[in-house]
Motif scaffolding. Sequence first.
Motif, mmCIF file in Angstrom:
data_model
loop_
_atom_site.group_PDB
_atom_site.id
_atom_site.type_symbol
_atom_site.label_atom_id
_atom_site.label_comp_id
_atom_site.label_asym_id
_atom_site.label_seq_id
_atom_site.Cartn_x
_atom_site.Cartn_y
_atom_site.Cartn_z
ATOM 1 N N MET A 123 0.830 -1.208 0.000
ATOM 2 C CA MET A 123 0.000 0.000 0.000
ATOM 3 C C MET A 123 0.864 1.257 0.000
ATOM 4 N N ALA A 124 1.988 1.218 0.722
ATOM 5 C CA ALA A 124 2.891 2.374 0.740
ATOM 6 C C ALA A 124 3.423 2.656 -0.654
ATOM 7 N N VAL A 125 3.771 1.612 -1.398
ATOM 8 C CA VAL A 125 4.263 1.809 -2.766
ATOM 9 C C VAL A 125 3.149 2.329 -3.665
ATOM 10 N N GLY A 126 1.940 1.788 -3.542
ATOM 11 C CA GLY A 126 0.818 2.262 -4.350
ATOM 12 C C GLY A 126 0.478 3.716 -4.070
ATOM 13 N N ILE A 127 0.483 4.097 -2.804
ATOM 14 C CA ILE A 127 0.196 5.490 -2.450
ATOM 15 C C ILE A 127 1.333 6.390 -2.911
ATOM 16 N N PHE A 128 2.575 5.924 -2.744
ATOM 17 C CA PHE A 128 3.726 6.690 -3.223
ATOM 18 C C PHE A 128 3.601 6.949 -4.717
ATOM 19 N N TRP A 129 3.228 5.927 -5.478
ATOM 20 C CA TRP A 129 3.047 6.074 -6.923
ATOM 21 C C TRP A 129 1.963 7.111 -7.216
ATOM 22 N N SER A 130 0.841 7.013 -6.520
ATOM 23 C CA SER A 130 -0.270 7.933 -6.760
ATOM 24 C C SER A 130 0.089 9.376 -6.429
ATOM 25 N N VAL A 131 0.932 9.573 -5.448
ATOM 26 C CA VAL A 131 1.279 10.926 -5.016
ATOM 27 C C VAL A 131 2.367 11.531 -5.895
ATOM 28 N N TRP A 132 3.369 10.767 -6.247
ATOM 29 C CA TRP A 132 4.560 11.336 -6.867
ATOM 30 C C TRP A 132 4.568 11.321 -8.389
ATOM 31 N N THR A 133 3.734 10.541 -9.053
ATOM 32 C CA THR A 133 3.769 10.523 -10.515
ATOM 33 C C THR A 133 2.900 11.634 -11.077
ATOM 34 N N GLY A 134 3.111 11.929 -12.340
ATOM 35 C CA GLY A 134 2.331 12.964 -13.008
ATOM 36 C C GLY A 134 1.101 12.381 -13.663
ATOM 37 N N GLY A 135 0.289 13.241 -14.192
ATOM 38 C CA GLY A 135 -0.912 12.803 -14.893
ATOM 39 C C GLY A 135 -2.160 13.176 -14.119
ATOM 40 N N THR A 136 -3.290 12.731 -14.647
ATOM 41 C CA THR A 136 -4.554 13.043 -13.986
ATOM 42 C C THR A 136 -4.701 12.222 -12.712
ATOM 43 N N LEU A 178 9.424 4.484 4.195
ATOM 44 C CA LEU A 178 9.790 5.438 3.139
ATOM 45 C C LEU A 178 8.600 5.804 2.258
ATOM 46 N N GLY A 179 7.815 4.808 1.864
ATOM 47 C CA GLY A 179 6.675 5.078 0.993
ATOM 48 C C GLY A 179 5.670 6.017 1.627
ATOM 49 N N PHE A 180 5.257 5.708 2.862
ATOM 50 C CA PHE A 180 4.295 6.578 3.537
ATOM 51 C C PHE A 180 4.915 7.918 3.899
ATOM 52 N N GLY A 181 6.175 7.903 4.343
ATOM 53 C CA GLY A 181 6.820 9.143 4.743
ATOM 54 C C GLY A 181 6.971 10.121 3.595
ATOM 55 N N LEU A 182 7.432 9.643 2.444
ATOM 56 C CA LEU A 182 7.584 10.526 1.284
ATOM 57 C C LEU A 182 6.227 10.966 0.737
ATOM 58 N N SER A 183 5.215 10.106 0.848
ATOM 59 C CA SER A 183 3.884 10.502 0.395
ATOM 60 C C SER A 183 3.307 11.585 1.285
ATOM 61 N N ILE A 184 3.543 11.484 2.574
ATOM 62 C CA ILE A 184 3.062 12.508 3.501
ATOM 63 C C ILE A 184 3.764 13.825 3.241
ATOM 64 N N LEU A 185 5.055 13.779 2.950
ATOM 65 C CA LEU A 185 5.806 15.001 2.694
ATOM 66 C C LEU A 185 5.262 15.774 1.493
ATOM 67 N N LYS A 186 4.888 15.076 0.438
ATOM 68 C CA LYS A 186 4.432 15.771 -0.767
ATOM 69 C C LYS A 186 2.943 16.082 -0.719
ATOM 70 N N GLY A 187 2.155 15.144 -0.250
ATOM 71 C CA GLY A 187 0.699 15.329 -0.288
ATOM 72 C C GLY A 187 0.170 15.042 -1.678
ATOM 73 N N PHE A 188 -1.132 14.828 -1.803
ATOM 74 C CA PHE A 188 -1.707 14.432 -3.086
ATOM 75 C C PHE A 188 -1.892 15.603 -4.029
ATOM 76 N N GLY A 189 -2.088 16.794 -3.513
ATOM 77 C CA GLY A 189 -2.289 18.045 -4.240
ATOM 78 C C GLY A 189 -1.997 17.955 -5.646
#
Length: 189
Positions: A123-136, A178-189
């Motif tokens: 789940m951490a990897v999936g959320i990391f992907w959703s937060v950090w990649t580009g696109g819609t 790492l996955g959750f931590g980096l996702s929290i740092l960026k946010g979904f915005g």
Amino acid sequence: MSEAVVSAAMAALAAGGGLALRRSWRARGQEGRGWKAGGWLLLVAACLLGSAKLGTMRGLFTGLTIASVVVLAVVASGIVVRDPLRAGRSKSLAPEPLDRKPSWWRSTLRWLLAGPIGMIAAMAVGIFWSVWTGGTEQTRLVIGGMLVPVIWGAAMAWTLADNRILRATAVLAGVAVLGFGLSILKGFG
């Protein structure tokens, strides 16, 4: 330049890169480093040629695809099939896993790693992907969601097959943090 000519040039560069990498794997010392650098440069050149001549994304995709197929053909051309009976092995081509002494803490840890801890890391990897990649947002969420079961299955297979259970624990815990931590740092915005 036509697409066929560009594709043939990319295939030639990728084949040269694959052959150079094969040579680097067989070479020792300083000579192997030169072949390795040359091989990677040729593979990058194949992708950049496609990107320059066919458009950024289409050319990059075409270059990566052609390079992958050509290098796979280079690797497959060097396959050697050995008779397992002559090599002094057992009749089975698949070796048995090492016998482990059963203990309650190892069994419990394996169960936790294959189940909930592996799921949390996936789940951490999936959320990391959703937060950090580009696109819609919809595309990022769908791809991130589709990654979770695949990564969870890979984590499950790895933790059940690996004899070093503490290594698997450290890797999965690190991936989750790492996955959750980096996702929290960026946010979904």
